[in-house]
Design an enzyme around this catalytic site. Structure first.
Site, mmCIF file in Angstrom:
data_model
loop_
_atom_site.group_PDB
_atom_site.id
_atom_site.type_symbol
_atom_site.label_atom_id
_atom_site.label_comp_id
_atom_site.label_asym_id
_atom_site.label_seq_id
_atom_site.Cartn_x
_atom_site.Cartn_y
_atom_site.Cartn_z
ATOM 1 N N GLY A 124 -15.774 -107.906 -12.514
ATOM 2 C CA GLY A 124 -16.134 -107.575 -11.136
ATOM 3 C C GLY A 124 -16.940 -108.674 -10.464
ATOM 4 O O GLY A 124 -16.765 -108.938 -9.266
ATOM 5 N N GLU A 129 -1.181 -104.761 -17.870
ATOM 6 C CA GLU A 129 0.050 -104.899 -18.662
ATOM 7 C C GLU A 129 0.170 -103.849 -19.768
ATOM 8 O O GLU A 129 1.274 -103.571 -20.252
ATOM 9 C CB GLU A 129 0.122 -106.304 -19.274
ATOM 10 C CG GLU A 129 -0.922 -106.630 -20.337
ATOM 11 C CD GLU A 129 -2.260 -107.091 -19.771
ATOM 12 O OE1 GLU A 129 -3.127 -107.468 -20.579
ATOM 13 O OE2 GLU A 129 -2.430 -107.069 -18.537
ATOM 14 N N GLU A 146 -15.599 -100.831 -8.548
ATOM 15 C CA GLU A 146 -16.043 -99.719 -9.403
ATOM 16 C C GLU A 146 -16.046 -100.266 -10.813
ATOM 17 O O GLU A 146 -14.986 -100.526 -11.390
ATOM 18 C CB GLU A 146 -15.106 -98.517 -9.239
ATOM 19 C CG GLU A 146 -15.683 -97.239 -9.801
ATOM 20 C CD GLU A 146 -15.243 -96.993 -11.224
ATOM 21 O OE1 GLU A 146 -16.083 -97.242 -12.130
ATOM 22 O OE2 GLU A 146 -14.101 -96.590 -11.444
ATOM 23 N N GLU A 150 -22.077 -101.451 -22.394
ATOM 24 C CA GLU A 150 -20.977 -100.493 -22.318
ATOM 25 C C GLU A 150 -20.034 -100.713 -23.493
ATOM 26 O O GLU A 150 -19.389 -101.760 -23.594
ATOM 27 C CB GLU A 150 -20.228 -100.624 -20.998
ATOM 28 C CG GLU A 150 -19.171 -99.554 -20.830
ATOM 29 C CD GLU A 150 -18.463 -99.646 -19.476
ATOM 30 O OE1 GLU A 150 -18.250 -98.598 -18.853
ATOM 31 O OE2 GLU A 150 -18.130 -100.766 -19.063
ATOM 32 N N LYS A 175 -1.768 -104.599 -8.497
ATOM 33 C CA LYS A 175 -1.626 -105.351 -9.745
ATOM 34 C C LYS A 175 -1.998 -104.410 -10.876
ATOM 35 O O LYS A 175 -3.128 -103.976 -10.995
ATOM 36 C CB LYS A 175 -2.525 -106.585 -9.742
ATOM 37 C CG LYS A 175 -1.973 -107.757 -10.581
ATOM 38 C CD LYS A 175 -1.919 -107.512 -12.064
ATOM 39 C CE LYS A 175 -3.260 -107.708 -12.726
ATOM 40 N NZ LYS A 175 -3.155 -107.556 -14.239
ATOM 41 N N GLY A 213 -12.847 -102.017 -13.079
ATOM 42 C CA GLY A 213 -12.824 -102.716 -14.355
ATOM 43 C C GLY A 213 -14.240 -103.012 -14.815
ATOM 44 O O GLY A 213 -15.204 -102.365 -14.399
ATOM 45 N N GLU A 252 -18.360 -107.598 -15.795
ATOM 46 C CA GLU A 252 -18.181 -109.046 -15.933
ATOM 47 C C GLU A 252 -17.047 -109.545 -15.045
ATOM 48 O O GLU A 252 -17.197 -110.536 -14.313
ATOM 49 C CB GLU A 252 -17.885 -109.382 -17.399
ATOM 50 C CG GLU A 252 -17.676 -110.861 -17.666
ATOM 51 C CD GLU A 252 -17.332 -111.157 -19.115
ATOM 52 O OE1 GLU A 252 -17.183 -112.353 -19.450
ATOM 53 O OE2 GLU A 252 -17.191 -110.202 -19.902
ATOM 54 N N CYS A 312 -15.488 -95.203 -17.640
ATOM 55 C CA CYS A 312 -16.682 -95.946 -17.235
ATOM 56 C C CYS A 312 -17.844 -95.024 -16.901
ATOM 57 O O CYS A 312 -18.997 -95.434 -17.000
ATOM 58 C CB CYS A 312 -16.351 -96.853 -16.050
ATOM 59 S SG CYS A 312 -15.441 -96.019 -14.747
#
Length: 516
Positions: free
Chosen positions: A248, A193, A265, A400, A190, A243, A246, A299
């Site tokens: 995750g 976009e 991750e 972050e 996935k 990603g 939150e 990240c």
């Protein structure tokens, strides 16, 4: 759901239009996304907007291909040969894909050559080599009297889902798709976009390399609907997600309903510790590199710079002087050092954090706004920003930001530096600068992070495991054991005693009656 022919993209109104790849076919949809150049706001491409029905079709195709066993039962050396052919195609398209990465993601061109092509080449080669060398079956341990033969097998899991973020789409997509394929799984990816093209171009390469239909599928769609639907799908047996922390958490909660294997991750707030004996030239440039790669949209960036009080003022002065020599601008200009951030939402979020930092009492030492003037009339820009007088309880030191913002903190002892560094919910990356390697190693061993670089940053080697401590995630990608995350371990034991009396059945059913 309609299907169309061979390539990932067709021309539509003067720009490429990308379809999804499901069951070996290019699949379009009724709605579409616009892929925007973050430097110019020009339309790069359009992409089909997937739905949960497309997601279901992709999972069904992957499940069908896995159950049929065409790829799963292909010898590992032949699976590696498919990856070798992908590598050859990827290398031949280096210039094209590097430019596409600059236009779609905002990478400065020379960075795009490394991120969009160089790293994927090295990492896919690593996965191909692992496939050939992996111990798919090994003898089990010998225990007690040698009465049993034991085997431990590594087998593919089934349908593996990879959810790929927008910041490094091809290399992170490769981390999820390629080892899963190497292990014999079927895969659904996935894509985000905002940056969907890389994985769809990879689909063409895999297909041309001989991957059977249905083994690799790529869908688009909003994360809240299509992504969540895929994570919850009962036929998906493994999820690999990169990603925010939150999201995750939501992935982990949803996956728990069907006890899926999960690799996460997630976010980071990397502490970058400069010791008092550091090479200042290297540490200054390295500290800039640590927080400015891809305009800070990584990240594992080094966004907390920890300086000894005695060195603080000189180091900050040198850092800002060096920062002023960097060029912000058009990513396709070979001289550009720093490109745009991804979109207006990202820009405004970063600028909001800068305002919060000022309100909390941090000193804005450099930057702090969007550049203006020729070349910046359009696009999404944030100046490299440096805060001093930061304390570790401020939001700019704890949350972050995902942008080109550096928080500088003082310390008076190495013990204090380590305490500050570890005082975070994150644990993805950290760095130490010192000319005394043993001293730096002593610090590194006390830091709570999955990757620690000494006198360097962003040195993500395919030969080393990558992943986080604490709320930076779980599981590891890359490294010598990368295929383990995409396999199940099966124990097989064969009784060799040759006689029922030597077995443990009597513990339950007693001694068998004597025979005449």
């Amino acid at each position: 759901m309609s299907t169309v022919t061979e390539k990932a993209a067709v021309e539509r109104q003067g720009v490429p239009h990308y379809r999804m790849f499901i069951g070996g076919e290019w699949v379009d949809s009724d709605e579409q996304y616009e892929v925007i150049n973050p430097a110019t706001e020009e339309l790069v491409a359009t992409a089909a907007k997937g739905t949960t029905a497309h997601a279901d079709a992709a999972v069904a195709a992957a499940k069908r291909s896995f159950e049929e066993g065409v790829w799963r039962n292909t010898p590992p050396v032949e699976r590696a040969a498919v990856l070798d052919r992908v590598l050859a195609t990827l290398a031949s398209r280096m210039d094209e894909l590097a430019e596409l990465g600059s236009r779609e993601c905002g990478f400065p061109l020379r960075l795009s050559q490394a991120i969009s092509v160089g790293f994927p080449l090295m990492h896919i080669q690593h996965f191909a080599d692992l496939t050939r060398a992996y111990e798919w079956e090994r003898p089990g341990p010998v225990t007690g009297q040698v009465l049993n033969a034991q085997l431990v097998r590594r087998e593919p899991i089934g349908v593996c889902l990879g959810i790929v973020p927008w910041n490094f789409p091809l290399v992170l997509g490769a981390w999820k798709a390629i080892p899963a394929l190497a292990a014999g799984n079927s895969v659904v990816i996935k894509v985000d976009e905002k940056t969907p093209t890389a994985q769809l171009e990879l689909a063409t390469m895999l297909r041309e390399a001989g991957l059977p239909d249905g083994v690799y599928n790529v869908v688009t769609g909003d994360g809240e609907t299509v992504g969540a639907h895929l994570v919850a799908h009962p036929d998906v047996r493994k999820v690999s997600f990169t990603g925010s922390t939150e999201v995750g958490r939501e992935v982990m909660r949803t996956a728990a309903e069907t006890i899926k294997k999960v690799t996460l991750e997630l976010g980071g707030k990397g502490p970058n510790i400069v010791l008092d004996d550091a090479d200042l030239d290297a540490a200054v440039d390295g500290s800039l590199y640590a927080f400015l790669l891809h305009a800070g949209q990584a990240c594992e960036s080094g966004t907390r710079l920890l300086l000894p009080t005695a060195l603080h003022d000189e180091f900050v002065e040198r850092l800002i002087a060096r920062l002023k020599t960097l060029k912000i601008g058009n990513p396709l200009d070979a001289g550009t050092d720093i490109g745009p951030v991804m979109n207006a939402v990202q820009r405004d979020r970063i600028l909001g954090y800068i305002e919060r930092g000022k309100k909390e009492g941090a000193t804005l030492a450099h930057g702090g706004t969007s550049p203006s003037g020729p070349g910046f009339e359009k696009g999404f820009w944030v100046e490299p920003t440096v805060f001093t007088d930061v304390t570790n309880d401020m939001c700019i030191a704890r949350e972050e930001i995902f942008g080109p913002v550096l928080s500088v903190l003082r310390y008076d002892s190495v013990d204090e530096a380590i305490k500050i560094a570890n005082d975070t919910e994150y644990g993805l990356s950290a760095g130490v600068w010192s000319q005394d390697v043993q001293r730096a190693l002593d610090v590194a061993r006390r830091l709570q992070a999955g990757s620690i670089w000494i006198n360097d940053w962003h040195n993500i080697s395919q030969h080393m495991p990558f992943g986080g401590y604490k709320q930076s995630g779980n599981g590891r990608e890359l490294g010598p054991d990368a295929l383990d995350e995409f396999t199940e371990e099966k124990a097989i034991t064969i009784d060799l005693t040759g006689h029922v009396s030597r077995r443990a059945y009597g513990l339950v059913i007693g001694t068998p009656p004597a025979t005449a």
